[in-house]
Design a protein around this motif. Sequence first.
Motif, mmCIF file in Angstrom:
data_model
loop_
_atom_site.group_PDB
_atom_site.id
_atom_site.type_symbol
_atom_site.label_atom_id
_atom_site.label_comp_id
_atom_site.label_asym_id
_atom_site.label_seq_id
_atom_site.Cartn_x
_atom_site.Cartn_y
_atom_site.Cartn_z
ATOM 1 N N TYR A 69 9.822 35.501 12.064
ATOM 2 C CA TYR A 69 11.062 36.309 11.658
ATOM 3 C C TYR A 69 10.764 37.298 10.600
ATOM 4 C CZ TYR A 69 10.963 33.371 7.242
ATOM 5 O OH TYR A 69 10.809 32.718 6.163
ATOM 6 N N LEU A 90 12.002 39.772 7.367
ATOM 7 C CA LEU A 90 13.293 39.794 6.200
ATOM 8 C C LEU A 90 13.638 41.186 6.098
ATOM 9 C CD1 LEU A 90 14.673 38.291 3.865
ATOM 10 C CD2 LEU A 90 12.577 38.437 2.613
ATOM 11 N N LYS A 148 9.589 32.621 -1.034
ATOM 12 C CA LYS A 148 9.775 31.184 -0.357
ATOM 13 C C LYS A 148 9.169 31.440 1.178
ATOM 14 C CE LYS A 148 12.123 28.106 -3.130
ATOM 15 N NZ LYS A 148 11.380 27.183 -3.291
ATOM 16 N N ARG A 149 9.325 32.557 1.727
ATOM 17 C CA ARG A 149 8.891 32.752 2.871
ATOM 18 C C ARG A 149 7.382 32.856 2.873
ATOM 19 N NH1 ARG A 149 9.171 38.603 6.336
ATOM 20 N NH2 ARG A 149 8.355 39.191 4.333
ATOM 21 N N SER A 198 10.929 28.185 6.869
ATOM 22 C CA SER A 198 11.270 28.790 7.873
ATOM 23 C C SER A 198 12.632 29.770 7.639
ATOM 24 C CB SER A 198 11.612 27.718 8.949
ATOM 25 O OG SER A 198 13.024 26.858 8.390
ATOM 26 N N LEU A 199 13.156 30.350 8.669
ATOM 27 C CA LEU A 199 14.233 31.331 8.307
ATOM 28 C C LEU A 199 15.470 30.490 7.832
ATOM 29 C CD1 LEU A 199 15.304 34.028 11.072
ATOM 30 C CD2 LEU A 199 17.134 32.406 9.870
ATOM 31 N N VAL A 213 14.766 29.311 4.344
ATOM 32 C CA VAL A 213 14.945 30.583 3.348
ATOM 33 C C VAL A 213 16.670 30.835 3.220
ATOM 34 C CG1 VAL A 213 14.461 33.024 2.849
ATOM 35 C CG2 VAL A 213 12.848 31.580 3.495
#
Length: 290
Positions: free
Chosen positions: A4, A6, A140-141, A146-147, A150
């Motif tokens: 993913y 951001l 955090k990512r 994970s998406l 977060v």
Amino acid sequence: MSKYVLLTDSSADLPEKIYKELDIKVIPLSFLLDGVVYQNLPDESSIAFSEVYAQLRNGKNVTTSAINVEEFRQAFLPHVEAGNDVLYLGFSSGLSGTFNASCIAAQELMEEFPDRNIVCIDSLCASAGQGLLVYLAAKKRLQGASLNEVARYAEDTKPHLCHWFTVDDLFFLKRGGRISAATALVGSALGIKPVLHVDNEGHLISVSKARGRKKAISALFEQMKLTAIEPEKQTPMISHGDCIEDAQELARMIKAEFGVDSTIISYVGPVIGAHSGPGTLALFFLGTQR
């Protein structure tokens, strides 16, 4: 677990190097200055932020607009076509229609790409308050979250993201309807500087008044002393409307009091600066409550 990306929009007012270091994609907002449309780009390649503030000081008017659905669609589309999910942290819905447009675009694209997930989160934040939330989410990512992890972190964190700021010229708040013409006239005559914050619904609220610039800056610092959670472990953010010396002074006060390793200082970008004006100074940190 799907990969993913951001994303945020440029009202987050983070320095360009942070976007690059943490691999945060930025969707630019636009503004109109003297008949010309510019983009609020972190690298200032469309127009230097100092130039925008110079124009504001000279009486020029800047008008802003939200990112529309099609612009969000074009920002999200390359990522979902590449097989990636998307996490977007957006400008407060209490201050702009930008976030609502993101939700519409996300829903449309997920219908076209049913295997992809696009999560849009209303930060209820503005300027480097939004930037701080995005910065923490990106950290955090990096830790492997994970998406969904977060996204939950961002939702849990945003009620504690404190925004405290002051402005130097009441004209801009008056023009935006935040204060009355009479209040602006009297306040300017008496050297009154408002102390404002962004509340739990993401709206701009005037909290108190300070007599003079130095007392207004001290008021921001005092709010951090009152509510900050383990301030010595934080990376506070300070944004400014072309008043870097005031931002640096506030940073010195914070470092002297709390012993923080660093603060991040950035411009209040033109989209938000058009409404708050030159001399805006804002402090962002995590606290017990907004």
